[in-house]
Motif scaffolding. Structure first.
Motif, PDB file in Angstrom:
ATOM      1  N   GLY A 130      -5.691-162.810-102.732  1.00 12.18           N
ATOM      2  CA  GLY A 130      -5.096-162.605-101.413  1.00 12.18           C
ATOM      3  C   GLY A 130      -3.979-161.579-101.461  1.00 12.18           C
ATOM      4  O   GLY A 130      -4.124-160.508-102.064  1.00 12.18           O
ATOM      5  N   GLU A 131      -2.856-161.902-100.847  1.00 14.37           N
ATOM      6  CA  GLU A 131      -1.698-160.993-100.836  1.00 14.37           C
ATOM      7  C   GLU A 131      -0.753-161.246-102.006  1.00 14.37           C
ATOM      8  O   GLU A 131       0.372-160.753-102.014  1.00 14.37           O
ATOM      9  CB  GLU A 131      -0.971-161.102 -99.505  1.00 14.37           C
ATOM     10  N   GLY A 132      -1.217-162.034-102.975  1.00 15.84           N
ATOM     11  CA  GLY A 132      -0.483-162.164-104.231  1.00 15.84           C
ATOM     12  C   GLY A 132       0.679-163.134-104.218  1.00 15.84           C
ATOM     13  O   GLY A 132       1.568-163.046-105.060  1.00 15.84           O
ATOM     14  N   GLU A 133       0.641-164.101-103.288  1.00 19.23           N
ATOM     15  CA  GLU A 133       1.765-165.037-103.168  1.00 19.23           C
ATOM     16  C   GLU A 133       2.003-165.787-104.478  1.00 19.23           C
ATOM     17  O   GLU A 133       3.135-165.877-104.966  1.00 19.23           O
ATOM     18  CB  GLU A 133       1.500-166.026-102.037  1.00 19.23           C
ATOM     19  N   LEU A 134       0.920-166.318-105.066  1.00 21.77           N
ATOM     20  CA  LEU A 134       1.064-167.081-106.306  1.00 21.77           C
ATOM     21  C   LEU A 134       1.442-166.180-107.475  1.00 21.77           C
ATOM     22  O   LEU A 134       2.351-166.510-108.253  1.00 21.77           O
ATOM     23  CB  LEU A 134      -0.242-167.818-106.623  1.00 21.77           C
ATOM     24  N   LEU A 135       0.776-165.040-107.605  1.00 20.36           N
ATOM     25  CA  LEU A 135       1.059-164.147-108.731  1.00 20.36           C
ATOM     26  C   LEU A 135       2.491-163.630-108.683  1.00 20.36           C
ATOM     27  O   LEU A 135       3.154-163.500-109.713  1.00 20.36           O
ATOM     28  CB  LEU A 135       0.061-162.979-108.733  1.00 20.36           C
ATOM     29  N   GLN A 136       2.966-163.337-107.483  1.00 19.27           N
ATOM     30  CA  GLN A 136       4.349-162.870-107.348  1.00 19.27           C
ATOM     31  C   GLN A 136       5.328-163.948-107.792  1.00 19.27           C
ATOM     32  O   GLN A 136       6.288-163.676-108.515  1.00 19.27           O
ATOM     33  CB  GLN A 136       4.632-162.464-105.905  1.00 19.27           C
ATOM     34  N   VAL A 176      -4.949-155.969-101.218  1.00 17.39           N
ATOM     35  CA  VAL A 176      -4.655-155.308-102.487  1.00 17.39           C
ATOM     36  C   VAL A 176      -3.425-154.419-102.337  1.00 17.39           C
ATOM     37  O   VAL A 176      -2.530-154.407-103.196  1.00 17.39           O
ATOM     38  CB  VAL A 176      -5.865-154.486-102.957  1.00 17.39           C
ATOM     39  N   ALA A 177      -3.358-153.675-101.234  1.00 21.65           N
ATOM     40  CA  ALA A 177      -2.206-152.808-100.983  1.00 21.65           C
ATOM     41  C   ALA A 177      -0.923-153.623-100.902  1.00 21.65           C
ATOM     42  O   ALA A 177       0.130-153.211-101.418  1.00 21.65           O
ATOM     43  CB  ALA A 177      -2.428-152.022 -99.685  1.00 21.65           C
ATOM     44  N   GLU A 178      -0.997-154.787-100.263  1.00 24.75           N
ATOM     45  CA  GLU A 178       0.177-155.662-100.167  1.00 24.75           C
ATOM     46  C   GLU A 178       0.615-156.129-101.545  1.00 24.75           C
ATOM     47  O   GLU A 178       1.814-156.183-101.851  1.00 24.75           O
ATOM     48  CB  GLU A 178      -0.139-156.863 -99.273  1.00 24.75           C
ATOM     49  N   CYS A 179      -0.368-156.465-102.389  1.00 23.18           N
ATOM     50  CA  CYS A 179      -0.049-156.889-103.768  1.00 23.18           C
ATOM     51  C   CYS A 179       0.650-155.758-104.534  1.00 23.18           C
ATOM     52  O   CYS A 179       1.638-155.988-105.241  1.00 23.18           O
ATOM     53  CB  CYS A 179      -1.328-157.287-104.500  1.00 23.18           C
ATOM     54  N   ILE A 180       0.118-154.575-104.412  1.00 26.98           N
ATOM     55  CA  ILE A 180       0.693-153.436-105.123  1.00 26.98           C
ATOM     56  C   ILE A 180       2.109-153.170-104.627  1.00 26.98           C
ATOM     57  O   ILE A 180       3.012-152.854-105.416  1.00 26.98           O
ATOM     58  CB  ILE A 180      -0.214-152.194-104.949  1.00 26.98           C
ATOM     59  N   GLY A 207       4.529-155.034-106.412  1.00 33.71           N
ATOM     60  CA  GLY A 207       4.677-154.729-107.826  1.00 33.71           C
ATOM     61  C   GLY A 207       3.711-155.470-108.717  1.00 33.71           C
ATOM     62  O   GLY A 207       3.929-155.570-109.938  1.00 33.71           O
ATOM     63  N   LEU A 208       2.629-155.980-108.145  1.00 30.35           N
ATOM     64  CA  LEU A 208       1.651-156.753-108.913  1.00 30.35           C
ATOM     65  C   LEU A 208       0.515-155.872-109.409  1.00 30.35           C
ATOM     66  O   LEU A 208       0.173-154.856-108.784  1.00 30.35           O
ATOM     67  CB  LEU A 208       1.077-157.876-108.043  1.00 30.35           C
ATOM     68  N   THR A 209      -0.094-156.283-110.531  1.00 29.04           N
ATOM     69  CA  THR A 209      -1.250-155.585-111.075  1.00 29.04           C
ATOM     70  C   THR A 209      -2.514-156.229-110.519  1.00 29.04           C
ATOM     71  O   THR A 209      -2.937-157.306-110.948  1.00 29.04           O
ATOM     72  CB  THR A 209      -1.263-155.684-112.615  1.00 29.04           C
ATOM     73  N   VAL A 210      -3.090-155.576-109.532  1.00 30.75           N
ATOM     74  CA  VAL A 210      -4.246-156.122-108.824  1.00 30.75           C
ATOM     75  C   VAL A 210      -5.271-155.019-108.611  1.00 30.75           C
ATOM     76  O   VAL A 210      -4.903-153.892-108.267  1.00 30.75           O
ATOM     77  CB  VAL A 210      -3.841-156.714-107.455  1.00 30.75           C
ATOM     78  N   ILE A 211      -6.544-155.343-108.853  1.00 31.45           N
ATOM     79  CA  ILE A 211      -7.606-154.385-108.596  1.00 31.45           C
ATOM     80  C   ILE A 211      -8.437-154.849-107.409  1.00 31.45           C
ATOM     81  O   ILE A 211      -8.515-156.056-107.125  1.00 31.45           O
ATOM     82  CB  ILE A 211      -8.509-154.190-109.827  1.00 31.45           C
ATOM     83  N   GLN A 212      -9.036-153.893-106.721  1.00 29.39           N
ATOM     84  CA  GLN A 212      -9.915-154.235-105.604  1.00 29.39           C
ATOM     85  C   GLN A 212     -11.331-154.385-106.123  1.00 29.39           C
ATOM     86  O   GLN A 212     -11.849-153.501-106.844  1.00 29.39           O
ATOM     87  CB  GLN A 212      -9.888-153.154-104.529  1.00 29.39           C
TER      88      GLN A 212
END
Length: 210
Positions: free
Chosen positions: A32-38, A58-62, A65-70
């Motif tokens: 998703g938008e990286g809530e857990l990873l952040q 993915v753009a929101e994750c980036i 500052g997260l490492t996320v691929i689409q």
């Protein structure tokens, strides 16, 4: 960057985070938008990797500052080596996967431990809606009309426990919970969880793992 407080994270994600050891390598599938990873990156200093299909997420994750691929988790997961991660996490996505058996096998291959969560279709309110209205149920955890829902698998907590026995993996921890409408707070459900819990969260491992 600002520190994140647990109250800013969804209740089910707080539980998942509590099971992950600091400094681990973690992959979030359908992150998703990286809530857990952040949260994990800042609070537990994990080395994070995410895979997400939707470009805007993915753009929101980036941006965070997260490492996320689409990409499609069903395809991207094959690119990772055995035991590449300490934890592979699939949060509230199992019910949206076309081949959950294949995906769970692959998660157990690339992750020493796997965390899976899903909405419980065995909850009493879901059952009553279908029984008394004859319509596909809509709840805070299952908010979609039948024609627009991404949920293509209907599973309950009892189904997942049976799945573990049939597929062959260990259930190391289980959290059956209820949450508020925004999923920000909640409580554990120990009595009759298949009927009373809105979510199931599982920490699992291969049968041959220590």
């Amino acid at each position: 960057m600002n520190s994140l407080h647990s109250t800013a994270v969804r209740y089910d994600l707080q539980i998942i985070a509590s099971w992950i050891k600091p400094g681990s390598k973690v992959i979030g599938l359908g992150c998703g938008e990286g809530e857990l990873l952040q949260y994990l990156k800042h609070e537990k200093q994990v080395k994070e990797t995410g895979v997400e299909l939707v470009e805007s997420r993915v753009a929101e994750c980036i941006n965070k500052g997260l490492t996320v691929i689409q990409g499609d988790i069903n395809e991207e997961i094959h690119d990772y080596a055995d035991d590449a991660f300490d934890y592979a996490v699939l949060s509230q996505t199992l019910q949206q996967v076309y081949e959950p058996l294949t995906l769970v096998h692959e998660m157990l291959r690339i992750g020493r431990k796997v965390i899976v969560s899903f909405p419980n279709f065995g909850h009493w309110f879901v059952r009553l809606q279908l029984l008394f209205t004859g319509h596909a149920p809509i709840t805070p955890q299952l908010p979609y009309q039948w024609y627009e829902t991404p949920n293509i698998r209907v599973l309950s907590i009892k189904d997942f426990r049976t799945f573990a026995k049939e597929v062959g993996f260990n259930i190391l921890k289980e959290a059956t919970i209820n949450t508020d409408r925004e999923d920000k707070t909640g409580n554990y459900v120990a009595f009759m969880p298949n009927l009373r819990a809105t979510y199931g969260i599982y920490l699992i491992s291969r049968l041959d793992s220590q």
